[in-house]
Design a protein around this motif. Structure first.
Motif, PDB file in Angstrom:
ATOM      1  N   TYR A 133      59.718  74.519  62.857  1.00 53.79           N
ATOM      2  CA  TYR A 133      58.473  74.356  62.112  1.00 53.79           C
ATOM      3  C   TYR A 133      58.676  73.381  60.953  1.00 53.79           C
ATOM      4  O   TYR A 133      59.750  73.341  60.345  1.00 53.79           O
ATOM      5  N   ASP A 134      57.639  72.602  60.670  1.00 53.62           N
ATOM      6  CA  ASP A 134      57.643  71.686  59.539  1.00 53.62           C
ATOM      7  C   ASP A 134      57.223  72.459  58.288  1.00 53.62           C
ATOM      8  O   ASP A 134      56.103  72.976  58.216  1.00 53.62           O
ATOM      9  N   LYS A 135      58.107  72.544  57.299  1.00 51.40           N
ATOM     10  CA  LYS A 135      57.833  73.359  56.112  1.00 51.40           C
ATOM     11  C   LYS A 135      56.573  72.909  55.383  1.00 51.40           C
ATOM     12  O   LYS A 135      55.704  73.734  55.053  1.00 51.40           O
ATOM     13  N   ASN A 136      56.450  71.621  55.117  1.00 48.47           N
ATOM     14  CA  ASN A 136      55.307  71.142  54.339  1.00 48.47           C
ATOM     15  C   ASN A 136      53.998  71.301  55.100  1.00 48.47           C
ATOM     16  O   ASN A 136      52.966  71.653  54.516  1.00 48.47           O
ATOM     17  N   GLU A 137      54.045  71.064  56.407  1.00 49.81           N
ATOM     18  CA  GLU A 137      52.835  71.258  57.212  1.00 49.81           C
ATOM     19  C   GLU A 137      52.407  72.722  57.189  1.00 49.81           C
ATOM     20  O   GLU A 137      51.213  73.035  57.094  1.00 49.81           O
ATOM     21  N   GLN A 138      53.371  73.631  57.248  1.00 50.75           N
ATOM     22  CA  GLN A 138      53.072  75.061  57.227  1.00 50.75           C
ATOM     23  C   GLN A 138      52.514  75.486  55.869  1.00 50.75           C
ATOM     24  O   GLN A 138      51.667  76.384  55.798  1.00 50.75           O
ATOM     25  N   LEU A 139      52.960  74.857  54.807  1.00 50.05           N
ATOM     26  CA  LEU A 139      52.438  75.196  53.486  1.00 50.05           C
ATOM     27  C   LEU A 139      51.029  74.650  53.272  1.00 50.05           C
ATOM     28  O   LEU A 139      50.178  75.297  52.661  1.00 50.05           O
ATOM     29  N   LYS A 183      55.212  83.172  68.325  1.00 50.79           N
ATOM     30  CA  LYS A 183      55.884  81.996  67.760  1.00 50.79           C
ATOM     31  C   LYS A 183      55.118  80.721  68.089  1.00 50.79           C
ATOM     32  O   LYS A 183      55.077  79.788  67.283  1.00 50.79           O
ATOM     33  N   SER A 184      54.507  80.678  69.250  1.00 47.31           N
ATOM     34  CA  SER A 184      53.723  79.499  69.622  1.00 47.31           C
ATOM     35  C   SER A 184      52.466  79.367  68.769  1.00 47.31           C
ATOM     36  O   SER A 184      52.073  78.259  68.386  1.00 47.31           O
ATOM     37  N   LEU A 185      51.833  80.488  68.438  1.00 49.25           N
ATOM     38  CA  LEU A 185      50.621  80.465  67.630  1.00 49.25           C
ATOM     39  C   LEU A 185      50.888  80.044  66.179  1.00 49.25           C
ATOM     40  O   LEU A 185      49.952  79.681  65.462  1.00 49.25           O
ATOM     41  N   LEU A 186      52.156  80.074  65.782  1.00 51.88           N
ATOM     42  CA  LEU A 186      52.515  79.639  64.434  1.00 51.88           C
ATOM     43  C   LEU A 186      52.667  78.119  64.334  1.00 51.88           C
ATOM     44  O   LEU A 186      53.037  77.599  63.289  1.00 51.88           O
ATOM     45  N   ASN A 187      52.382  77.423  65.412  1.00 49.69           N
ATOM     46  CA  ASN A 187      52.336  75.952  65.435  1.00 49.69           C
ATOM     47  C   ASN A 187      53.684  75.274  65.183  1.00 49.69           C
ATOM     48  O   ASN A 187      53.851  74.541  64.195  1.00 49.69           O
ATOM     49  N   PRO A 188      54.648  75.486  66.065  1.00 47.73           N
ATOM     50  CA  PRO A 188      55.915  74.758  65.923  1.00 47.73           C
ATOM     51  C   PRO A 188      55.711  73.266  66.191  1.00 47.73           C
ATOM     52  O   PRO A 188      54.822  72.874  66.944  1.00 47.73           O
ATOM     53  N   ILE A 189      56.540  72.447  65.574  1.00 48.53           N
ATOM     54  CA  ILE A 189      56.499  71.010  65.872  1.00 48.53           C
ATOM     55  C   ILE A 189      57.428  70.676  67.033  1.00 48.53           C
ATOM     56  O   ILE A 189      57.344  69.588  67.601  1.00 48.53           O
ATOM     57  N   GLU A 190      58.305  71.614  67.375  1.00 50.51           N
ATOM     58  CA  GLU A 190      59.244  71.375  68.473  1.00 50.51           C
ATOM     59  C   GLU A 190      59.766  72.711  68.988  1.00 50.51           C
ATOM     60  O   GLU A 190      59.957  73.657  68.222  1.00 50.51           O
TER      61      GLU A 190
END
Length: 295
Positions: free
Chosen positions: A127-133, A273-280
């Motif tokens: 997950y991208d930290k800044n995108e998640q924030l 985990k998929s619904l949390l929007n991983p970048i990879e």
């Protein structure tokens, strides 16, 4: 090194500096090869380790099948190990936690003698930290709504885990252990992390609701810009997203990515985990002998 004399011993806290140095020098390490993960799950995996000044490999027992993690370190010693594995172990043992780089290395140096399979259940979610924030856009709409709903009606605060508040973390762990029916290995690993939090170089946050400790998350660093989040526990409902967000807010600025590890092939966990929007979803591979029906 005499290849016939690999010596595997129980992993010790004293191995940490050497193993972390080997990982840092060789890059691209999967979370499974980090010292704190191997140490915390050593009992579940029956893990032992052969470690030298520039090379290490872990031996494990997974679902009753003996196996080895993909070796890490000096390229020549990795080649030697792979040759030893092919000659002595490939009929009975798996070779697992093979990253994409490891896969390329193995295929380049084994002349096709190890047929690797894609291991979807072992692939970590990044997950991208800044995108998640920031949580911008339609794909985060449900997460934003859930976060707002979970925070209503209470006063929330958070802090990095340190020597002054680790007793509050222990309170959460003790309460969780008494209430939860989780298997003993999970409980043992959480207690091991808590008892050795500072010695393992872990980082974490504790969440308070109306001034009372209610949840915590912790993990360690895979490399200089990636944090491996592998323990989150709460004693009140519906705080997972808030706890995760507070952790991301308090992580060092240099951390850009969060590794939330694999889904173990569990469909509900995969969906979550998929619904949390991983970048990879990072690809992982495994070698299994023809006689191996498990794992």
């Amino acid at each position: 090194m005499e290849i016939e004399k690999y010596q595997f011993c129980d992993i010790q806290l004293s191995d940490r500096a050497l193993i972390e140095n080997i990982c840092a020098l060789n890059g691209g390490t999967l979370y499974s090869h980090t010292f704190h993960v191997m140490y915390l799950w050593k009992d579940l995996w029956k893990l032992s380790i052969c470690v030298e000044d520039d090379f290490f490999v872990a031996k494990v027992l997974l679902d009753g099948v003996e196996g080895y993690f993909s070796p890490c370190g000096n390229p020549d010693k990795k080649i030697e190990f792979l040759k030893w594995f092919i000659d002595n172990k490939s009929n009975d043992c798996i070779l697992c936690n093979i990253s994409e780089d490891d896969k390329d290395f193995i295929e380049a140096h084994t002349d096709g003698e190890l047929s690797l399979e894609f291991a979807r259940e072992d692939c970590p979610y990044i997950y991208d930290k800044n995108e998640q924030l920031e949580m911008q856009g339609k794909k985060y709409r449900n997460m934003r709504g859930s976060l707002r709903k979970s925070t209503r009606g209470y006063e929330w605060s958070s802090a990095c885990i340190d020597k002054d508040n680790i007793s509050d973390v222990r309170f959460i762990v003790d309460t969780w252990i008494n209430k939860d029916s989780t298997d003993r290995h999970d409980k043992k690993s959480v207690k091991l992390a808590l008892d050795n939090f500072f010695e393992l170089g872990m980082f974490g946050v504790i969440l308070y609701r109306d001034g009372e400790p209610c949840a915590f998350s912790m993990g360690s660093f895979t490399n200089e810009n990636t944090f491996d989040l592998n323990i989150s526990k709460s004693i009140v409902p519906s705080v997972d997203l808030l706890l995760r967000r507070e952790l991301f807010k308090l992580l060092p600025e240099d951390v850009l990515f969060i590794d939330q590890e694999d889904d173990m092939g569990i469909e509900g966990l995969r969906m979550h985990k998929s619904l949390l929007n991983p970048i990879e979803i990072r690809e992982v591979w495994v070698y299994k002998p023809n006689t191996c029906d498990t794992y």
